[in-house]
Design an enzyme around this catalytic site. Structure first.
Site, short mmCIF file in Angstrom:
data_model
loop_
_atom_site.label_atom_id
_atom_site.label_comp_id
_atom_site.label_asym_id
_atom_site.label_seq_id
_atom_site.Cartn_x
_atom_site.Cartn_y
_atom_site.Cartn_z
N ASP A 126 5.33 -31.84 -19.51
CA ASP A 126 4.25 -30.77 -19.95
C ASP A 126 3.36 -31.69 -21.25
OD1 ASP A 126 5.90 -30.75 -22.39
OD2 ASP A 126 7.17 -29.15 -21.46
N LYS B 103 1.24 -27.53 -16.40
CA LYS B 103 2.12 -26.17 -15.85
C LYS B 103 1.30 -24.91 -16.67
CE LYS B 103 6.13 -26.97 -18.55
NZ LYS B 103 7.44 -27.42 -18.54
#
Length: 371
Positions: A211, A235
């Site tokens: 991430d 995401k």
């Protein structure tokens, strides 16, 4: 009016008069020498790590009773003498076979309090895993900033210094106000492990950030391995531990991929990311995380994911049960790096040199590998 003349008696030629010196005061052990008594105590959250650290230090754990009364309250007593000592409490706030996560927090608070009452000269809390770190801000109305609350509880007991490893968010250090915080990094351990395992081929690795928050960790590991690619997974999360969609930014075709993060909890996000990497042509996929929380069904998911070759974690949290559940889990020990840090703090020397090139405590691979 007559004046009186005062004459001083003549001194004998062989005598000299000196002012008496005041008695010398004993110097403070903190100011005269950093080598005042070093003591290490621990609770029930990770006794194995604490034992490994004192072995590295060449000393023994200070004997303490951390038990339970019949009603569940904590029964505590420090048996060793700690008056005037430099005491390090090694207590990750995590679950173990002997206590749950909240009990480990309470044990830490009472250990600090007890040592203060016992006249310890300095108390340093070594917290390899810092609980509630993911709750570091108000993400919606009427929710607590739990990381701040835990920090305030620790400060309220009079701790002098904090040592931790890979905080979920670096800004958590600010919750401790004017108290020094040493946030150690574990990517040195992972870099040495992969160098030992793959040699010079790590230059062709792709280091994966799962991430946006882990991009800096991925870059640091890539620099250490001299890896050619850093790739990010974007995401969209609809709720805790559930991902709506994932996108890959970068090329992983025919490359060995290493996914790095600060922790793995249920492994749902990890497995989804691994499947995405495999879909885009990754040759082999490893995952590494400092804190292997591995809540159920993490081990089942890891075992069921054929694309995932290995998961490397540290022993900041006890891993015996997880290793028994999954043969893919490998554990690196933080004992060497924590022992070096404790000694540097005790001797009032720089911590920076521990993390520079060949002097990194992680370069001793034999000391780092547990399982």
């Amino acid at each position: 009016m007559s004046c009186l003349k005062v004459t001083r008696p003549e001194r004998s030629p062989g005598l000299t008069f000196k002012s008496p010196k005041p008695p010398s005061l004993p110097s403070s052990p903190l100011s005269s020498s950093p080598r005042y008594a070093l003591k290490v105590v621990t609770g029930n959250s990770n006794k194995e790590l604490a034992s490994s650290v004192v072995r590295e230090l060449g000393t023994e754990l200070t004997e303490a009773r951390v038990a339970r009364f019949s009603n569940g309250e904590i029964d505590m007593k420090i048996h060793g003498d700690v008056r005037g000592a430099d005491v390090f409490i090694l207590q990750p706030t995590c679950s173990s076979a002997e206590c749950d996560i909240n009990s480990s927090v309470m044990e830490l608070l009472l250990l600090i309090h007890t040592l203060r009452l016992a006249s310890a000269k300095r108390v340093t809390a070594v917290i390899p895993h810092f609980a509630y770190a993911r709750q570091d801000r108000k993400s919606e109305p009427r929710v607590p900033i739990s990381a701040s609350a835990i920090a305030q509880l620790i400060l309220s007991q009079g701790v002098d210094r904090i040592v931790t490893v890979d905080l979920h968010c670096g800004q958590i250090q600010g919750f401790f106000h004017n108290t020094p915080v040493d946030n150690l990094m574990a990517f040195y351990l992972f870099a040495e492990y992969f160098k030992m395992k793959h040699g010079a081929s790590t230059k062709n690795f792709a280091i994966i950030s799962p991430d946006a928050g882990a991009v800096e960790k991925a870059r640091q590991l890539a620099d250490r391995l001299e890896a050619s690619h850093v790739v990010t997974i974007l995401k969209r999360r609809v709720e805790k531990n559930k991902i709506d969609s994932m996108q890959l930014v970068g090329d992983v075709t025919d490359r060995v991929c290493v996914v790095i993060d600060d922790m793995i909890d249920t492994a749902g996000t990890l497995v989804n990311g691994v499947n995405l990497l495999k879909k885009h042509g990754a040759k082999a996929i490893y995952a590494c995380a400092t804190h292997g929380v591995l809540s159920d069904p993490a081990c089942d998911r890891i075992n069921a994911c054929a694309a995932l070759d290995e998961v490397v974690v540290t022993d900041s949290i006890p891993q015996e049960r997880n290793v028994a559940k999954s043969p893919k889990i490998k554990v690196l020990s933080l004992a060497h790096i924590l022992a070096k840090t404790i000694m540097a703090i005790h001797e009032e020397t720089s911590l920076s040199v521990l993390f520079a090139g060949a002097t990194s405590p992680a370069t001793d691979s034999k000391a780092s590998l547990v399982l």
